[in-house]
Design an enzyme around this catalytic site. Structure first.
Site, PDB file in Angstrom:
ATOM      1  N   ARG A 145      22.541  44.350   5.528  1.00  0.00           N
ATOM      2  CA  ARG A 145      22.221  44.742   6.480  1.00  0.00           C
ATOM      3  C   ARG A 145      20.888  44.046   6.665  1.00  0.00           C
ATOM      4  O   ARG A 145      20.274  44.140   5.581  1.00  0.00           O
ATOM      5  CB  ARG A 145      22.600  45.623   7.413  1.00  0.00           C
ATOM      6  CG  ARG A 145      21.878  46.671   6.685  1.00  0.00           C
ATOM      7  CD  ARG A 145      22.405  47.674   7.396  1.00  0.00           C
ATOM      8  NE  ARG A 145      21.804  49.292   6.084  1.00  0.00           N
ATOM      9  CZ  ARG A 145      21.015  50.010   7.075  1.00  0.00           C
ATOM     10  NH1 ARG A 145      20.538  50.287   7.796  1.00  0.00           N
ATOM     11  NH2 ARG A 145      20.199  51.527   6.273  1.00  0.00           N
ATOM     12  N   HIS A 190      10.902  60.400   6.262  1.00  0.00           N
ATOM     13  CA  HIS A 190      10.665  60.180   7.457  1.00  0.00           C
ATOM     14  C   HIS A 190       9.556  60.886   9.026  1.00  0.00           C
ATOM     15  O   HIS A 190       9.509  61.266   8.915  1.00  0.00           O
ATOM     16  CB  HIS A 190      11.794  59.825   8.132  1.00  0.00           C
ATOM     17  CG  HIS A 190      13.062  58.712   7.502  1.00  0.00           C
ATOM     18  ND1 HIS A 190      12.647  57.546   8.136  1.00  0.00           N
ATOM     19  CD2 HIS A 190      13.414  59.012   6.733  1.00  0.00           C
ATOM     20  CE1 HIS A 190      13.701  57.528   7.036  1.00  0.00           C
ATOM     21  NE2 HIS A 190      14.681  57.486   6.520  1.00  0.00           N
ATOM     22  N   HIS A 217      22.773  54.552  16.773  1.00  0.00           N
ATOM     23  CA  HIS A 217      22.506  55.946  15.859  1.00  0.00           C
ATOM     24  C   HIS A 217      22.694  57.104  16.728  1.00  0.00           C
ATOM     25  O   HIS A 217      22.138  56.936  17.931  1.00  0.00           O
ATOM     26  CB  HIS A 217      20.973  56.337  14.934  1.00  0.00           C
ATOM     27  CG  HIS A 217      20.805  55.641  13.882  1.00  0.00           C
ATOM     28  ND1 HIS A 217      21.916  55.635  12.483  1.00  0.00           N
ATOM     29  CD2 HIS A 217      20.605  53.831  14.149  1.00  0.00           C
ATOM     30  CE1 HIS A 217      20.543  54.752  12.350  1.00  0.00           C
ATOM     31  NE2 HIS A 217      20.389  53.965  12.715  1.00  0.00           N
ATOM     32  N   TYR A 241      15.432  61.271  12.609  1.00  0.00           N
ATOM     33  CA  TYR A 241      15.018  61.799  11.619  1.00  0.00           C
ATOM     34  C   TYR A 241      15.148  63.130  11.560  1.00  0.00           C
ATOM     35  O   TYR A 241      13.874  64.507  11.334  1.00  0.00           O
ATOM     36  CB  TYR A 241      13.926  61.595  11.182  1.00  0.00           C
ATOM     37  CG  TYR A 241      14.108  59.500  11.030  1.00  0.00           C
ATOM     38  CD1 TYR A 241      14.795  59.132   9.901  1.00  0.00           C
ATOM     39  CD2 TYR A 241      13.241  58.858  11.546  1.00  0.00           C
ATOM     40  CE1 TYR A 241      15.494  58.370   9.734  1.00  0.00           C
ATOM     41  CE2 TYR A 241      14.072  57.500  11.531  1.00  0.00           C
ATOM     42  CZ  TYR A 241      15.275  57.671   9.783  1.00  0.00           C
ATOM     43  OH  TYR A 241      15.700  56.213   9.902  1.00  0.00           O
ATOM     44  N   TYR A 256      16.725  44.248   8.072  1.00  0.00           N
ATOM     45  CA  TYR A 256      16.432  44.911   9.423  1.00  0.00           C
ATOM     46  C   TYR A 256      15.135  43.732   9.872  1.00  0.00           C
ATOM     47  O   TYR A 256      14.137  43.495  10.016  1.00  0.00           O
ATOM     48  CB  TYR A 256      14.976  45.892   9.347  1.00  0.00           C
ATOM     49  CG  TYR A 256      16.146  47.040   8.635  1.00  0.00           C
ATOM     50  CD1 TYR A 256      16.000  47.990   9.038  1.00  0.00           C
ATOM     51  CD2 TYR A 256      16.112  47.071   7.316  1.00  0.00           C
ATOM     52  CE1 TYR A 256      16.678  49.221   8.881  1.00  0.00           C
ATOM     53  CE2 TYR A 256      16.892  48.250   6.516  1.00  0.00           C
ATOM     54  CZ  TYR A 256      17.487  49.899   7.612  1.00  0.00           C
ATOM     55  OH  TYR A 256      17.683  50.391   7.750  1.00  0.00           O
ATOM     56  N   GLU A 311      22.009  46.507  16.038  1.00  0.00           N
ATOM     57  CA  GLU A 311      22.052  48.147  16.094  1.00  0.00           C
ATOM     58  C   GLU A 311      20.610  48.225  16.268  1.00  0.00           C
ATOM     59  O   GLU A 311      19.364  47.335  16.642  1.00  0.00           O
ATOM     60  CB  GLU A 311      22.204  48.377  14.616  1.00  0.00           C
ATOM     61  CG  GLU A 311      21.883  50.077  14.612  1.00  0.00           C
ATOM     62  CD  GLU A 311      22.502  50.744  13.615  1.00  0.00           C
ATOM     63  OE1 GLU A 311      23.653  50.970  13.438  1.00  0.00           O
ATOM     64  OE2 GLU A 311      21.566  51.064  12.261  1.00  0.00           O
ATOM     65  N   ASP A 326      16.282  62.130   2.171  1.00  0.00           N
ATOM     66  CA  ASP A 326      15.861  61.594   2.885  1.00  0.00           C
ATOM     67  C   ASP A 326      14.726  62.163   4.236  1.00  0.00           C
ATOM     68  O   ASP A 326      14.416  61.665   4.982  1.00  0.00           O
ATOM     69  CB  ASP A 326      15.702  60.142   3.132  1.00  0.00           C
ATOM     70  CG  ASP A 326      14.747  59.217   3.309  1.00  0.00           C
ATOM     71  OD1 ASP A 326      13.535  59.117   2.734  1.00  0.00           O
ATOM     72  OD2 ASP A 326      15.193  58.089   4.021  1.00  0.00           O
ATOM     73  N   THR A 378      21.049  57.072   5.774  1.00  0.00           N
ATOM     74  CA  THR A 378      19.450  57.157   6.152  1.00  0.00           C
ATOM     75  C   THR A 378      18.946  56.586   4.480  1.00  0.00           C
ATOM     76  O   THR A 378      18.002  56.933   4.353  1.00  0.00           O
ATOM     77  CB  THR A 378      19.322  58.853   6.242  1.00  0.00           C
ATOM     78  OG1 THR A 378      18.040  59.134   6.234  1.00  0.00           O
ATOM     79  CG2 THR A 378      19.690  60.033   4.943  1.00  0.00           C
ATOM     80  N   ASP A 417      19.477  45.091  12.384  1.00  0.00           N
ATOM     81  CA  ASP A 417      18.983  47.069  13.187  1.00  0.00           C
ATOM     82  C   ASP A 417      17.125  46.687  13.589  1.00  0.00           C
ATOM     83  O   ASP A 417      16.636  45.691  12.511  1.00  0.00           O
ATOM     84  CB  ASP A 417      19.186  47.282  11.752  1.00  0.00           C
ATOM     85  CG  ASP A 417      19.179  48.270  11.937  1.00  0.00           C
ATOM     86  OD1 ASP A 417      17.766  48.971  13.092  1.00  0.00           O
ATOM     87  OD2 ASP A 417      19.452  50.019  11.298  1.00  0.00           O
TER      88      ASP A 417
HETATM   89  O1  GAE Z   1      16.208  53.465   4.420  1.00  0.00           O
HETATM   90  C1  GAE Z   1      15.887  54.135   5.153  1.00  0.00           C
HETATM   91  O2  GAE Z   1      15.631  55.536   4.284  1.00  0.00           O
HETATM   92  C2  GAE Z   1      16.293  53.727   6.463  1.00  0.00           C
HETATM   93  O3  GAE Z   1      14.833  54.333   7.362  1.00  0.00           O
HETATM   94  C3  GAE Z   1      17.090  54.204   7.208  1.00  0.00           C
HETATM   95  O4  GAE Z   1      17.504  55.641   6.929  1.00  0.00           O
HETATM   96  C4  GAE Z   1      16.702  53.852   8.664  1.00  0.00           C
HETATM   97  O5  GAE Z   1      16.591  52.763   8.888  1.00  0.00           O
HETATM   98  C5  GAE Z   1      18.900  53.957   8.857  1.00  0.00           C
HETATM   99  C6  GAE Z   1      19.417  52.668   9.994  1.00  0.00           C
HETATM  100  O6  GAE Z   1      20.330  52.165  10.166  1.00  0.00           O
HETATM  101  O7  GAE Z   1      18.660  52.426  10.806  1.00  0.00           O
HETATM  102  O8  GAE Z   1      19.653  53.091   7.537  1.00  0.00           O
HETATM  103 MG    MG Z   2      19.805  51.384  11.921  1.00  0.00          MG
HETATM  104 MG    MG Z   3      15.974  57.045   5.267  1.00  0.00          MG
END
Ligand code: GAE
Ligand code: MG
Ligand code: MG
Length: 392
Positions: free
Chosen positions: A162, A45, A245, A90, A164, A220, A42, A296, A193
């Site tokens: 989870r 980013h 992280h 990243y 976001y 998180e 990935d 990621t 998160d």
């Molecule tokens: O889906 C993704 O590519 C996410 O950005 C990921 O890389 C991060 O958000 C990660 C996290 O826990 O913050 O999974």
């Molecule tokens: Mg995270």
């Molecule tokens: Mg990612």
């Protein structure tokens, strides 16, 4: 046995959620005719630039051509010098090191006819509980499709998600309220998160507000990156364990040393592969801190590596995040890693335990172009440009 040649294959894989991500598949060949495969996972980013792949391939061949692939310690030591820790989430350095670390573990496992976990000393578990991601909602309109996606994933066996959060608290609240109404007793939430979007006061007020509507195991990334003071303040007040992280070994030590958090999010893509991840887990063990394995969103090669890591982890207290192979619509392997009842199974085949389909890899191999355009929220949230909140 000597490393003869390293080849890099860019691929782009769409997600079910409507965005596409770039990865680089790594092939290490030896003078004995053996091959190992790894993955730089990935690349889509921020910051918004990509590898110069021919140049990276040239550099890795110059650095590692002729090296003994069994001397993982030396290869890693060299790579840490040429691709040092960058200290952000990243880091391209971490990805380069992960790509080589995974390919060498895969190679050595194949040569010896053993799974990677055996190279790592054995195994403590043969599966790890994982959660499916619900990407960030910036408008109320984005709630309903996410709830429907959870229903679809539950049908595939995923009973853990989870979420976001932190961009639109009304949408977050609405999601959590409706999630509880619809899924209570059927699906659990591993984490909220905040992806480092809010300062500690705002994150703290948000979780206290959300607590009326849902339950979750941990929170998180509740402060801006690098805000150690804020993280400590949040953690001191929080009813929920806090994870972050970890960007490199010393960062993990700093977080623990100053009492900033409860759980280290250990992610091989960020730390530079299996060896570095195992060292960080030892730091958590020494401090009696907790560990979860982050992601990621890797393809099957990277996810298999996470499964081998989970299988040997001395400390592993919370579910892991590695569901990339169920998020992407394509992969470079013949058979993806397997999941059962929200658990990722540790592959039993030689090496990482997944087989690259070279014809498919050839077909999928594409330029490693940035695909998010200038859609900043999409790049941060991993959501498609046609999401409701992006419409004027
Ligand atoms: O889906 C993704 O590519 C996410 O950005 C990921 O890389 C991060 O958000 C990660 C996290 O826990 O913050 O999974
Ligand atoms: Mg995270
Ligand atoms: Mg990612």
């Amino acid at each position: 046995m000597k490393i003869d040649r390293i080849r890099l294959f860019p691929v782009a894989t769409p997600r079910q959620t409507g965005v596409a991500n770039q990865h680089v598949i790594v092939r290490v060949e030896t003078d004995s005719g053996d091959v190992g495969w790894g993955e730089m996972s990935d690349l889509s980013h921020l910051p918004m630039y990509q590898f110069d792949l021919p140049e990276l391939e040239r550099a890795l061949n110059a650095l590692l051509g002729g090296a003994d692939p069994r001397n993982l310690a030396k290869v890693e030591d060299d790579l840490l010098r040429f691709y040092p820790d960058e200290g952000h989430m990243y880091s391209r350095s971490g990805l380069v090191r992960q790509g080589i670390d995974l390919a060498l573990h895969d190679l050595l496992g194949r040569v010896d006819g053993v799974p990677v976990y055996r190279l790592l000393g054995g195994k403590l578990r043969d599966r790890v509980r994982v959660c499916y991601p619900v990407f960030r909602m910036r408008s109320i309109d984005e709630v309903a499709p996410n709830l429907d996606r959870i229903e679809a994933k539950l049908a595939e066996g995923f009973d853990l998600i989870r979420v976001y959060t932190g961009a639109n608290l009304e949408a977050d609240e609405e999601f959590l309220r409706r999630f509880t109404e619809r899924f209570q007793g059927r699906v659990e939430i591993k984490s909220l998160d905040f992806s480092n979007l809010l300062d500690w006061r705002r994150s703290w007020r948000a979780v206290e507000r959300f607590a009326d509507f849902a339950e979750w195991m941990l929170v998180e990334s509740v402060v801006p990156r690098g805000d150690f003071e804020g993280l400590r303040e949040f953690t001191r007040r929080s009813r929920w364990p806090v994870s972050e992280h970890v960007t490199h070994l010393q960062h993990g030590w700093q977080l623990i040393r100053y009492g900033h958090l409860d759980i280290l999010n250990v992610s091989p893509y960020l730390l530079g592969g299996l060896r570095a991840s195992i060292r960080l887990i030892a730091v958590a063990e020494a401090a009696r801190a907790s560990v979860l394995i982050g992601t990621t969103q890797e393809l099957s090669l990277g996810t298999a590596a996470a499964a081998h890591l989970a299988s040997v982890a001395r400390v592993l207290d919370y579910p892991a995040d590695n569901t990339g192979p169920r998020l992407y619509t394509e992969d470079v392997v013949r058979t993806p890693v397997q999941y059962e009842n929200s658990h990722l199974l540790v592959p039993e085949g030689p090496g990482l335990g997944v087989e690259v389909d070279e014809a498919k890899l050839e077909r999928m191999s594409a330029d490693s172009h940035w695909t998010f355009g200038v859609d900043l929220a999409g790049a941060l949230d991993r959501t498609a440009a046609d999401r409701p909140s992006a419409k004027k």
